[in-house]
Structure formats: structure tokens, C-alpha cells
Scaffold this motif. Structure first.
Motif, mmCIF file in Angstrom:
data_model
loop_
_atom_site.group_PDB
_atom_site.id
_atom_site.type_symbol
_atom_site.label_atom_id
_atom_site.label_comp_id
_atom_site.label_asym_id
_atom_site.label_seq_id
_atom_site.Cartn_x
_atom_site.Cartn_y
_atom_site.Cartn_z
ATOM 1 N N GLN A 201 -2.476 9.822 -9.849
ATOM 2 C CA GLN A 201 -3.849 9.500 -10.212
ATOM 3 C C GLN A 201 -4.839 10.337 -9.395
ATOM 4 O O GLN A 201 -4.702 10.455 -8.175
ATOM 5 C CB GLN A 201 -4.131 8.015 -9.965
ATOM 6 N N LYS A 202 -5.823 10.897 -10.089
ATOM 7 C CA LYS A 202 -6.885 11.624 -9.390
ATOM 8 C C LYS A 202 -7.833 10.609 -8.759
ATOM 9 O O LYS A 202 -8.325 9.699 -9.421
ATOM 10 C CB LYS A 202 -7.650 12.527 -10.351
ATOM 11 N N LEU A 203 -8.090 10.784 -7.471
ATOM 12 C CA LEU A 203 -8.973 9.879 -6.739
ATOM 13 C C LEU A 203 -9.866 10.687 -5.815
ATOM 14 O O LEU A 203 -9.555 11.831 -5.465
ATOM 15 C CB LEU A 203 -8.154 8.885 -5.904
ATOM 16 N N ILE B 191 -5.987 3.137 -5.262
ATOM 17 C CA ILE B 191 -5.923 2.199 -6.386
ATOM 18 C C ILE B 191 -5.809 0.783 -5.840
ATOM 19 O O ILE B 191 -4.887 0.457 -5.085
ATOM 20 C CB ILE B 191 -4.720 2.509 -7.307
ATOM 21 N N LYS B 192 -6.772 -0.056 -6.231
ATOM 22 C CA LYS B 192 -6.791 -1.433 -5.741
ATOM 23 C C LYS B 192 -6.209 -2.401 -6.768
ATOM 24 O O LYS B 192 -5.578 -3.397 -6.412
ATOM 25 C CB LYS B 192 -8.231 -1.825 -5.406
ATOM 26 N N TYR B 193 -6.449 -2.133 -8.056
ATOM 27 C CA TYR B 193 -5.939 -2.998 -9.127
ATOM 28 C C TYR B 193 -5.205 -2.131 -10.137
ATOM 29 O O TYR B 193 -5.710 -1.093 -10.572
ATOM 30 C CB TYR B 193 -7.076 -3.741 -9.833
ATOM 31 N N ASN C 66 -21.150 -6.104 -5.079
ATOM 32 C CA ASN C 66 -19.860 -5.478 -4.800
ATOM 33 C C ASN C 66 -18.776 -6.172 -5.607
ATOM 34 O O ASN C 66 -18.796 -7.397 -5.780
ATOM 35 C CB ASN C 66 -19.531 -5.566 -3.307
ATOM 36 N N ILE C 67 -17.843 -5.389 -6.094
ATOM 37 C CA ILE C 67 -16.757 -5.934 -6.908
ATOM 38 C C ILE C 67 -15.732 -6.594 -5.985
ATOM 39 O O ILE C 67 -15.296 -6.000 -4.983
ATOM 40 C CB ILE C 67 -16.096 -4.820 -7.744
ATOM 41 N N VAL C 68 -15.341 -7.831 -6.323
ATOM 42 C CA VAL C 68 -14.357 -8.548 -5.499
ATOM 43 C C VAL C 68 -13.026 -8.759 -6.237
ATOM 44 O O VAL C 68 -12.002 -9.003 -5.595
ATOM 45 C CB VAL C 68 -14.916 -9.911 -5.019
ATOM 46 N N TYR C 69 -13.041 -8.656 -7.583
ATOM 47 C CA TYR C 69 -11.792 -8.869 -8.328
ATOM 48 C C TYR C 69 -11.953 -8.341 -9.741
ATOM 49 O O TYR C 69 -13.035 -8.413 -10.328
ATOM 50 C CB TYR C 69 -11.437 -10.361 -8.369
ATOM 51 N N VAL C 70 -10.838 -7.802 -10.258
ATOM 52 C CA VAL C 70 -10.812 -7.312 -11.638
ATOM 53 C C VAL C 70 -9.554 -7.846 -12.299
ATOM 54 O O VAL C 70 -8.456 -7.807 -11.713
ATOM 55 C CB VAL C 70 -10.813 -5.772 -11.695
ATOM 56 N N THR C 71 -9.688 -8.346 -13.514
ATOM 57 C CA THR C 71 -8.532 -8.807 -14.282
ATOM 58 C C THR C 71 -8.762 -8.494 -15.757
ATOM 59 O O THR C 71 -9.848 -8.045 -16.140
ATOM 60 C CB THR C 71 -8.298 -10.317 -14.070
ATOM 61 N N VAL D 217 -8.192 0.335 -11.274
ATOM 62 C CA VAL D 217 -9.508 0.259 -10.638
ATOM 63 C C VAL D 217 -9.316 0.645 -9.172
ATOM 64 O O VAL D 217 -8.476 0.055 -8.472
ATOM 65 C CB VAL D 217 -10.130 -1.147 -10.738
ATOM 66 N N SER D 218 -10.092 1.630 -8.729
ATOM 67 C CA SER D 218 -9.954 2.090 -7.345
ATOM 68 C C SER D 218 -10.840 1.269 -6.420
ATOM 69 O O SER D 218 -11.751 0.565 -6.855
ATOM 70 C CB SER D 218 -10.313 3.575 -7.250
ATOM 71 N N ASP D 219 -10.596 1.426 -5.126
ATOM 72 C CA ASP D 219 -11.378 0.700 -4.135
ATOM 73 C C ASP D 219 -12.854 1.095 -4.191
ATOM 74 O O ASP D 219 -13.734 0.282 -3.911
ATOM 75 C CB ASP D 219 -10.804 0.982 -2.732
ATOM 76 N N SER D 220 -13.137 2.334 -4.581
ATOM 77 C CA SER D 220 -14.529 2.805 -4.679
ATOM 78 C C SER D 220 -15.214 2.371 -5.974
ATOM 79 O O SER D 220 -16.407 2.595 -6.140
ATOM 80 C CB SER D 220 -14.580 4.335 -4.582
ATOM 81 N N GLY D 221 -14.439 1.765 -6.893
ATOM 82 C CA GLY D 221 -15.058 1.230 -8.105
ATOM 83 C C GLY D 221 -14.944 2.111 -9.330
ATOM 84 O O GLY D 221 -15.734 1.989 -10.259
ATOM 85 N N TYR D 222 -13.939 3.001 -9.379
ATOM 86 C CA TYR D 222 -13.704 3.812 -10.571
ATOM 87 C C TYR D 222 -12.655 3.138 -11.438
ATOM 88 O O TYR D 222 -11.597 2.719 -10.944
ATOM 89 C CB TYR D 222 -13.236 5.220 -10.202
ATOM 90 N N LEU D 223 -12.940 3.008 -12.738
ATOM 91 C CA LEU D 223 -12.025 2.344 -13.673
ATOM 92 C C LEU D 223 -11.485 3.361 -14.669
ATOM 93 O O LEU D 223 -12.237 4.173 -15.216
ATOM 94 C CB LEU D 223 -12.737 1.212 -14.406
ATOM 95 N N LYS D 224 -10.170 3.294 -14.887
ATOM 96 C CA LYS D 224 -9.536 4.140 -15.901
ATOM 97 C C LYS D 224 -8.701 3.267 -16.827
ATOM 98 O O LYS D 224 -7.960 2.393 -16.356
ATOM 99 C CB LYS D 224 -8.641 5.194 -15.244
ATOM 100 N N LYS D 225 -8.825 3.525 -18.127
ATOM 101 C CA LYS D 225 -7.930 2.892 -19.110
ATOM 102 C C LYS D 225 -7.012 3.998 -19.616
ATOM 103 O O LYS D 225 -7.467 4.929 -20.292
ATOM 104 C CB LYS D 225 -8.731 2.278 -20.259
#
Length: 718
Positions: free
Chosen positions: A522-524, A530-532, A581-586, A502-510
Motif C-alpha cells: 500500500q502506498k502511504l 494502515i489502521k483499519y 478526529n476519527i476514532v473508529y471506522v467500520t 483507512v490509514s492513521d492519517s485519515g486516507y481511505l481506499k476502497k
């Protein structure tokens, strides 16, 4: 330009209220189950002789006749006629010839009006039965050149026999169709017993023109019929051809199409949610709906159907909202089934009373005329002589009245008889009707004065409707216990290791680990990072926490497998985030971890991840962490770890999370981790690998405290 002050209340009263009222009247059904456009179509056809037993007429010609009543033009009018003629209705109002469209297939579009023909259906003529006897109130049409019905006589209880759906300024109505036999029997039962509970057990549940299956939850339908609103589940029908290993869908829920199921099926396949498919072929044609889905060898059919229900509209919910214009024909009212029964019975009672009065008045007039004619038998020659010898035409009536002691109506009737018919044979033949007319009028009076007789007529008419239109149910009833719950049924999900970025801008990749072997770049977007980075499984649930104290849940297997060379899914769009705003992803597979949250107040909460597990497969949870202090630290752990905190006065404390008891309450504030001194606040929490120190144990404690000053030379990496 001059400014004019306008009182808002007065402006709304003068302009909006009349407009809104007109929209309500034009877009909500009355107790006849029809919208105004339906009535206009049927009235025009009736008055222009487009009967069910007459030849079909060109639709363009019929449209030209209907616009006498319909002001909005022939394009929307033809659209309404299409719905009245095709299988959107359990029992069509319009008998169409040609291509009138197929509601449950997007390809089944109707032909243009110049290519189709139509006439009233037998059902429509029964709906309008009694109009010529002044059975319903009338009003002027839009240009005052003729009149039109305010409501249909509706001899069949159409409000429950054909699906009615409409929206109007702040009001919405959706009443699903029911089986003819069940509905008529239910109303008859209610007329006889006034027991709505037994009537509900007879009508059971809706019966829709698309067929399929309705999940019959007795409690749920009791609620719908008692309150007038609710929802129920519909499922399509399929058969399995073992020879070719294919599932064939041939009936769909009412509010979907075979094409919508096909599209969703292809999307689910592309996402890797359904992998049992080798081929999909839409075989819909003249023989009806059919979607052929060929499966891989050894595929579990039951498991595939469970996925089909989960990922496509093969299973869908239909909402009910029994909003109907009351018997004043202008007040919207949310009605229960009992309200609808009472309204329809009262409407039919009024219609039948009006028809009986019409018949009585007509027969009474005829009887009165014949009784005058009867007096002619006493002096036929004298009557002929008066007619012949009266010098002025306008004196004939007065002379007949004086000679026979009759009134003006009777005298007019006699004067209009041809001279050749003024003989004993003709007069005796006509006056022979007197006795039968007297008996008929007596019967009509008896019915008019006896409510039970009107009820008998209503019941007889319902029996006629059953005989004329009754049929087996189209929608099969199944019970919840016959249907394995999707939440309980284990759907086979391919299990493989993935990394979730998960990037700081809010893009998620599996990304499957196999896709990371060749390249890990990683393309950003520019200035993104990448934040997470989470090691997990395709079977995991992904939890996204926001600054509005909400938690959104995604299933990893429902997300597309990505490659490092793509940006991924934009979470704000995927989750439809608004001002969040997203503060955490798990991520978690079994919900056996603990969630750690460190607050600015110096308290740390340890929450069992099981608190975020839901049986209902909810996508959004609210109030999922404490609001009393700002959350500075998030972590997900299976085993206890050392965590550190530093305050704004450079005091540092490290404590193991084993000293914090895990709580099941999501909003727990936790326990004090670092105490405040002189109103100091925690500015940051950190993990041990972030602390640069030759003596980390110096800061460790087993109890909460203020901490120790950060040593010279020690630092905490950002």
C-alpha cells in the motif's frame, strides 16, 4: 501614532447601519418584484423612447443613457440587462436582438454590448404604465440631476410572475415565478373572497422558465405560501429514443444547466456509480437544450433515470424565501402569499387612485378653462377689442378678468388663443366638450369615492394581463405518488468484494480484491500506517466515528475504486471535518451486526447497528455514542466474542459479550464490565488474539468484577 477611543455602538450606528440600509434597499425586491437596477433600466428606456413598437437601439447607446440613474458602471449594468433579456425571466423586461445568452446552458454566453440591440418589451411598458400620471412616489437620482421611481406601478403582479433572487446583509430573497393565468385568477379570487386557502389552491405552485417538472406536494406548498419559506423539488424532462437506445434530456431544473448535468454524469461514470452509459453528447444548439446519453444494450432505463436523479442536478431542490421590502419601501419583511397579495393590491390601489386624481385634476382644469371660454360667446367682439386696445401686455389678463368676470387661469387660457380662432365656430367646437368633461369628472369622482370601483379596475387589469401574457404552464406538475422514492427504489449496484483501508492519517481506499492479486503493497505517506483493514462489499455503508460524537456515512459504491499505488481519499476533506478526529471506522451491508464500545469507566455498550441505519440517506448523525466516559475500545461483531480489559492496577478480566444485552439506543452507557477498586480505571480493552498466556481461561468470568492480577509471564500485545 495617536490612539483614538471609539464607542463600538456609536461607530456601528454612524457607519454600518446607513451602509447596511443602502445595501438592503439596492438588493431586495419591493412589491413590484423588481430590484433598483431593473427600475433604472426600464425608466431610462421609457424616458428615451425605447418603446417595444420602435426600432431596436444599440445596447452601448442604451447603456450610456441608463448611467444617468446607475452609478456602478456599464459592466454590471449590462450583466443585469442580459438577465432581463434572456430566458432567466418568464416574461423578459428587455426585448433583445442578437445573442443575449442562454441561462440553462453554460455555453450560451451573451455577446458584448457593441454587438447587441435592445428596446423595452411590451411587458416592461405595462409595468411602467401610469408613471406619467404620477402613479408612484419618486426620489432624486444619485447626483440630483433628475428623479427616478421608488417602485414600478407594476400593473402585472410581477412579484409572482418573474423569479426574483437576491442577497443583502443578513437577508436573502428568492421568489420563484408562477404561471400568469394561475396567479391572476388566484388574486382575483382573493379580492372577491379574502380566502387565502382557496387562492393557494388556484396558484398551485411555481411555473419556471426552464420548464421541467415540479413535484406538487400540497402540504409542502401550503407551508411555503403560509410562512413565506420552504423548498420544493424540480426534475428535468427527458425522452427515450428506443431506436438508438438513448435518453435525451431537453429541459432542466431552473437553477442548473445542461452542462452541469453532463459534468456530474461524467464524474458518476468515472466513479462507477453509473455504468449503463456508452456515450454522452451535448447536442445543445439553436433548437434548444439537448443532452444525448446512449445506454448499453439491455440497460434498465428506469433504473438509469433513478441514478440520474440521484447523482446529478437533473433533480434539484429550489428554496423559497419571500423577503420583500414593505410598502414603506425600506423595511425588509418575510411575507406569506397573503401578505404579498395584500401588499400588491394596496400598491395597485394607491397607483390607480393617483392616476384617477391626475386625470380628474387635468380634466377639471380643462373644464374650468372651457367654462371661461364659454363666456367669450356672449361678447366675442368686446373680447377682441380689449385684446387689441390694451396698451400694455401685462394688463390684458386683468382687463379680460374684469370684462368677463373670470379668474386668472381662464383669462390666461383665452389670451393664448390665436386671434384667428376667436370666432363662434371655434369657440362652439371647443365648448362642446364641456358636457362630456363633466360626465367624465363625475365618473372619476365616483370611482375615487368608491373602493369597489377600484377593485373592479384591478380585476379588469388582471384580466388584461391574462389575455396579453397568459400561456400554458412551462413546468409540468407531477405528484409524489407518480414518482418512485429514491430511498425505496432499488438502484442496481454492482456487487463485488472489496477491502477498505483507512490509514492513521485519515486516507481511505476502497480496493476491489481483483486489484490486490498482483500487489498488496500500500502506498502511504511517510510515518503513516494502515489502521483499519475491513473486508466488505461494494454495496456496503462505511461509518466513520469522530471524537465529537458524530458519525459520518459513506456509500462504498459512491467511492472510486482505488489501486494500492494511490494514497486514496482524504477523509477530512471528503467529510469536511472541522476540529474532529476519527476514532473508529467500520462497514456494514445489512446493519445486522452489533457495535461494541468499551469505556474508561469499565462499562461496555453493545449497540445494534440498525440504530445507525437511516431512511433519509443522511450523511451525518449526531450524538452517536455516550459522552460520559472516554471510549477506549471499538469493534463490530456479528457473533458474540470474548473481550478482555486491564486496569491501571494490572487487574485483568475476560468476559463474553453474550453477557451484555444489545441496545438500540446509540448513547447507552452499557453495562459494567470491569469494576473499579480504589478508584482504578480501565486503561485498555483487548481481543483474545492479543493476550499472550498459556491459561487464558484463568481470567474469564461470566459476571462483571475487578479481575485478577496479570500472571508473571503473561502479556498483552499492542
Amino acid at each position: 501614532m495617536q490612539n483614538i477611543e471609539v464607542n463600538v455602538h456609536d461607530a456601528l450606528q454612524e457607519h454600518f447601519v446607513p451602509y447596511a440600509g443602502e445595501i438592503l434597499l439596492n438588493n431586495l425586491p419591493s412589491i413590484d418584484g423588481c430590484l433598483p437596477v431593473h427600475r433604472k433600466v426600464m425608466l431610462s428606456m421609457f424616458r428615451n423612447g425605447r418603446y417595444y413598437n420602435k426600432p431596436h437601439s444599440k445596447s452601448t447607446k442604451v447603456l450610456g443613457e441608463i448611467v444617468t440613474y446607475y452609478v456602478f458602471g456599464d459592466a454590471p449594468l449590462y450583466g443585469a440587462m442580459v438577465n432581463m433579456a434572456n430566458n432567466s425571466m418568464n416574461i423578459p423586461y428587455v426585448d433583445g436582438y442578437g445573442q443575449w445568452g442562454e441561462k440553462f446552458s453554460a455555453k450560451g454566453v451573451p455577446a458584448a454590448a457593441r454587438y447587441t440591440e435592445c428596446r423595452m418589451s411590451k411587458y416592461a411598458q405595462d409595468m411602467i404604465e401610469g408613471l406619467s400620471k404620477n402613479s408612484v412616489p419618486m426620489k432624486p437620482n444619485f447626483d440630483n440631476t433628475t428623479d427616478e421611481m421608488i417602485a414600478m406601478p407594476s400593473l402585472p403582479p410581477n412579484i409572482l410572475l418573474n423569479t426574483s433572487q437576491s442577497i443583502a446583509v443578513g437577508e436573502a430573497s428568492k421568489i420563484p415565478a408562477h404561471n400568469v393565468n394561475d396567479t391572476c385568477d388566484s388574486i382575483i379570487n382573493y379580492i372577491n373572497t379574502r380566502n387565502i386557502d382557496s387562492a393557494i389552491q388556484i396558484i398551485k405552485c411555481p411555473d419556471l422558465s426552464s420548464g421541467g417538472q415540479v413535484v406538487y406536494d400540497k402540504e409542502k406548498f401550503n407551508t411555503i405560501y403560509k410562512t413565506g419559506k420552504g423548498s420544493f423539488t424540480l426534475i428535468g424532462k427527458y425522452k427515450y429514443d428506443e431506436k438508438i437506445n438513448a435518453v435525451q434530456i431537453y429541459e432542466v431544473p431552473y437553477e442548473t444547466t445542461i452542462n452541469a448535468i453532463e459534468d456530474k454524469l461524467r464524474i458518476a461514470y468515472d466513479k462507477g456509480q453509473i455504468k449503463e452509459i456508452t456515450n454522452i453528447r451535448n447536442a445543445t444548439g439553436n433548437r434548444g437544450l439537448r443532452l444525448d446519453i446512449t445506454l448499453k444494450r439491455g440497460a434498465n432505463v428506469e433504473n438509469f433515470i433513478a441514478k440520474l436523479r440521484k447523482y446529478t442536478p437533473f433533480e434539484s431542490k429550489m428554496t423559497c424565501n419571500f423577503v420583500v421590502l414593505d410598502l414603506d419601501w425600506k423595511t425588509p419583511k418575510l411575507m406569506s402569499l397573503e401578505d404579498i397579495y395584500k401588499g400588491w393590491i394596496k400598491h395597485r390601489y394607491n397607483c390607480i387612485m393617483n392616476e384617477l386624481k391626475f386625470d380628474k385634476d387635468k380634466k377639471s382644469k380643462r373644464l374650468h378653462e372651457l367654462k371661461g371660454l364659454e363666456k367669450v360667446l356672449l361678447d366675442v367682439d368686446g373680447v377682441i377689442k380689449i385684446i387689441r386696445n390694451t396698451s400694455k401686455d401685462n394688463e390684458v389678463i386683468a382687463n379680460l378678468m374684469n370684462h368677463l368676470s373670470i379668474d386668472e387661469i381662464q383669462a390666461n387660457y383665452i389670451a393664448e388663443i390665436k386671434l384667428r380662432n376667436l370666432n363662434n365656430e371655434y369657440i362652439l367646437k371647443r365648448t362642446g366638450e364641456i358636457e362630456s368633461l363633466e360626465n367624465e369628472i363625475y365618473d372619476l369622482n365616483f370611482k375615487l369615492q368608491n373602493k369597489n370601483e377600484i377593485k373592479k379596475i384591478i380585476i379588469e387589469q388582471l384580466e388584461y394581463v391574462k389575455k396579453q401574457y397568459g400561456s400554458e404552464r412551462k413546468t409540468e406538475i407531477i405528484h409524489p405518488e407518480e414518482l418512485a422514492s429514491l430511498d425505496d427504489k432499488e438502484i442496481e449496484i454492482e456487487d463485488y468484494n472489496v477491502k477498505i483501508f483507512v490509514s492513521d492519517s485519515g486516507y481511505l481506499k476502497k480496493i476491489p480484491l481483483t486489484s490486490l492479486r498482483g500487489s498488496s503493497t500500500q502506498k502511504l505517506k511517510d510515518d503513516d500506517f494502515i489502521k483499519y483493514e475491513i473486508d466488505s462489499s461494494n454495496k456496503a455503508d462505511i461509518l466513520i466515528f469522530t471524537d465529537q460524537f458524530n458519525t459520518y456515512k459513506l456509500k462504498a459504491h459512491e467511492l472510486t475504486d482505488h489501486k494500492p499505488s494511490v494514497l486514496g481519499e482524504y477523509l477530512s476533506t471528503l467529510l469536511q471535518l472541522k476540529d474532529e478526529n476519527i476514532v473508529y471506522v467500520t462497514a456494514t451491508v445489512d446493519y445486522k451486526e452489533n457495535l461494541l464500545i468499551g469505556y474508561e469507566s469499565g462499562k461496555v455498550a453493545k449497540i445494534t447497528m440498525g440504530s445507525y441505519a437511516t431512511k433519509q440517506n443522511r450523511k451525518k448523525l449526531e450524538n452517536t455514542y455516550n459522552k460520559d466516559s472516554k471510549a477506549l475500545y471499538w469493534n463490530t461483531v456479528k457473533e458474540d466474542i470474548d473481550v478482555g480489559a486491564i486496569s491501571d492496577i494490572d487487574k485483568v478480566i475476560i468476559m463474553n459479550t453474550s453477557n451484555i444485552n444489545a441496545k438500540s439506543s446509540k448513547t447507552t452507557m452499557g453495562v459494567t464490565f470491569q469494576k473499579s477498586k480504589d478508584d482504578s480505571k480501565v486503561v485498555r480493552y483487548f481481543n483474545m488474539d492479543e493476550l499472550v498466556s498459556e491459561d487464558k481461561d484463568y481470567y474469564k468470568t461470566s459476571n462483571s468484577g475487578i479481575g485478577k492480577y496479570l500472571k508473571k509471564g503473561d502479556s498483552i500485545n499492542s
